[in-house]
Design an enzyme around this catalytic site. Structure first.
Site, short mmCIF file in Angstrom:
data_model
loop_
_atom_site.label_atom_id
_atom_site.label_comp_id
_atom_site.label_asym_id
_atom_site.label_seq_id
_atom_site.Cartn_x
_atom_site.Cartn_y
_atom_site.Cartn_z
CG ASP A 79 -7.07 -5.64 19.24
OD1 ASP A 79 -6.11 -5.64 18.45
OD2 ASP A 79 -7.07 -5.01 20.31
CG HIS A 139 -7.55 -3.22 15.34
ND1 HIS A 139 -7.14 -2.82 16.60
CD2 HIS A 139 -8.78 -2.68 15.18
CE1 HIS A 139 -8.08 -2.07 17.15
NE2 HIS A 139 -9.09 -1.98 16.31
#
Ligand code: NAG
Ligand code: NAG
Ligand code: NAG
Ligand code: NAG
Length: 392
Positions: free
Chosen positions: A219, A242
């Site tokens: 993430d 991310h």
């Protein structure tokens, strides 16, 4: 005689004083002295060593030597009387039975301490793979949050150095209400497909620095929440992951401003996003100001530069109401490399509160060898040098 007596009394007083000093001194505390042996659960040994260190009036160092250890959840609380270092050279694993950490928010938490240092070449292995399939909080509202590897809460003047956070079940590190905490040479490892494993989340803190840190996870590599000021992210590699993200903001009430961020000399590789500011469309206001991104290399980053004020994942909101989060004084300078899509830059600001003072300087991003395009709304960027051209 009298003089001898005086000398005798002074000697006794001095030696008592010295004994007190010795009692108040913890020095080097090897956890084996507290029953912490390899291949056993060392949680209790760490707590005992910390209790002694925390009462000491001179600095102490708790040492977990090289070797393999198991650790149940640990929750250490100050305030303490003198600086404490925890040097971890071993590999510390979560209990193999994931039920042992059920309902626990943080595997290793330390709070309300000044001058804490976590150091060493050791690894904290959260054994995430056994739990990740239960990590469905994006889809399932009744889900149970899995535990994060680290909670650093209410720490001042502290350092997290060199250790590795591996395969956390949830976020790797959550930094909350901290002042002047520096991560230096910290390492984060988890696979691209591990859900919700944000690297370092910072909230309601001032003066956090993340330096010389490699983050590969599933993430956000770094995410910055409300009430956070004066953050420096420098010499950081991110990927997979991310990207580096401010927000999301505008989902919860009474959010404090996010003020002062410098992201410098960082490389993002094979990440979904590069550098991003995201806010939810909602009635909830807050401000984001003085955000600076410079000297950044993007390698195959799907969305290298993003301001998204219509952030609304899994359709959890409506986009009819514009975001009320005011974004100003944002700069993107010397950003080069490759995009994974033809759009190198997307600046979608709120039609309710347009972005102000956005500067773009020397942004050179290509996709398959061609220059990338840009999408811009409710923003008039000040452009210097090369930059993707805004289309409406
Ligand atoms: C950390 O600093 C803040 C602000 O100066 C202070 O209020 C807080 O008490 C300090 N924390 C500790 C554990 O001393
Ligand atoms: C952090 O450092 C700054 C600048 O040196 C100082 O003004 C501030 O009081 C410090 N905050 C804490 C909580 O230690
Ligand atoms: C930039 O960061 C890299 C590590 O990612 C480091 O090796 C290099 O020395 C840094 N450059 C500068 C000018 O600080
Ligand atoms: C580019 O990144 C995507 C993930 O965003 C990955 O699937 C793909 O393999 C990467 N391409 C290269 C050449 O590394």
């Amino acid at each position: 005689m009298e003089n001898n007596m005086k000398f005798f009394i002074i000697t006794i007083v001095l030696s008592l004083f010295q004994t007190n000093l010795v009692l108040g001194q913890a020095g080097n505390l090897d956890i084996s002295r507290f029953g912490g042996k390899p291949n056993t659960d060392i949680a209790k040994a760490i707590v005992s060593a910390f209790t002694q260190a925390c009462a000491a009036t001179t600095p102490s160092k708790i040492v977990i030597p090289a070797g393999k250890y198991i650790m149940g959840s640990v929750d250490l609380k100050g305030p303490c009387k003198a600086p404490i270092e925890l040097q971890v050279d071993g590999t510390v694993s979560a209990p193999t039975d994931a039920a042992a950490l059920k309902g626990v928010e943080y595997w290793f938490k330390i709070s309300h301490v000044n001058s804490f240092t976590l150091s060493g070449v050791g690894v904290f292995d959260g054994l995430g793979p056994t739990s990740w399939k239960q990590n469905d909080c994006t889809k399932n509202k009744d889900c149970k949050m899995l535990c994060m590897n680290f909670g650093f809460h209410f720490l001042n003047d502290s350092t997290i150095r060199d250790v590795t956070s591996k395969d956390s079940k949830n976020f790797h590190a959550n930094v909350l209400e901290c002042g002047n905490v520096t991560f230096d040479g910290f390492k984060i490892i988890a696979p691209a497909e591990s859900p919700n494993t944000d690297g370092i989340h910072i909230g309601r803190s001032n003066g956090v620095k993340i330096l010389n840190t490699n983050i590969g996870t599933g993430d956000d590599c770094i995410s910055i929440g409300d009430g956070t000021s004066n953050v420096v992210v420098q010499n950081v590699n991110c990927g997979p992951g991310h990207g580096i993200s401010v927000g999301s903001l505008g989902r919860y009430e009474n959010e404090e401003p996010v003020e002062g961020l410098l992201v410098k000399n960082c490389t993002l590789k094979n990440t979904d996003n590069g550098v991003r500011i995201k806010t939810w469309p909602s009635d909830l206001g807050a401000t984001v100001t003085d955000m600076n991104f410079e000297d950044i290399t993007m390698i195959n980053v799907s969305n290298p530069i993003i301001v998204d004020q219509e952030y609304c994942p899994w359709n959890q909101c409506t986009k009819e109401k514009p975001s009320k989060i005011k974004i100003s004084k944002v700069s993107f300078k010397n950003i080069k490399g490759t995009s994974g899509t033809k759009e190198g830059m997307s600046l979608i600001c709120s039609k309710g509160v347009p972005c102000e003072e956005v500067q773009i300087a020397n942004v050179d991003l290509t996709f398959n060898g061609a220059e990338t395009s840009a999408k811009c709304a409710n923003v008039k960027p000040i452009i210097t040098g090369k930059a993707p051209v805004c289309a409406a």
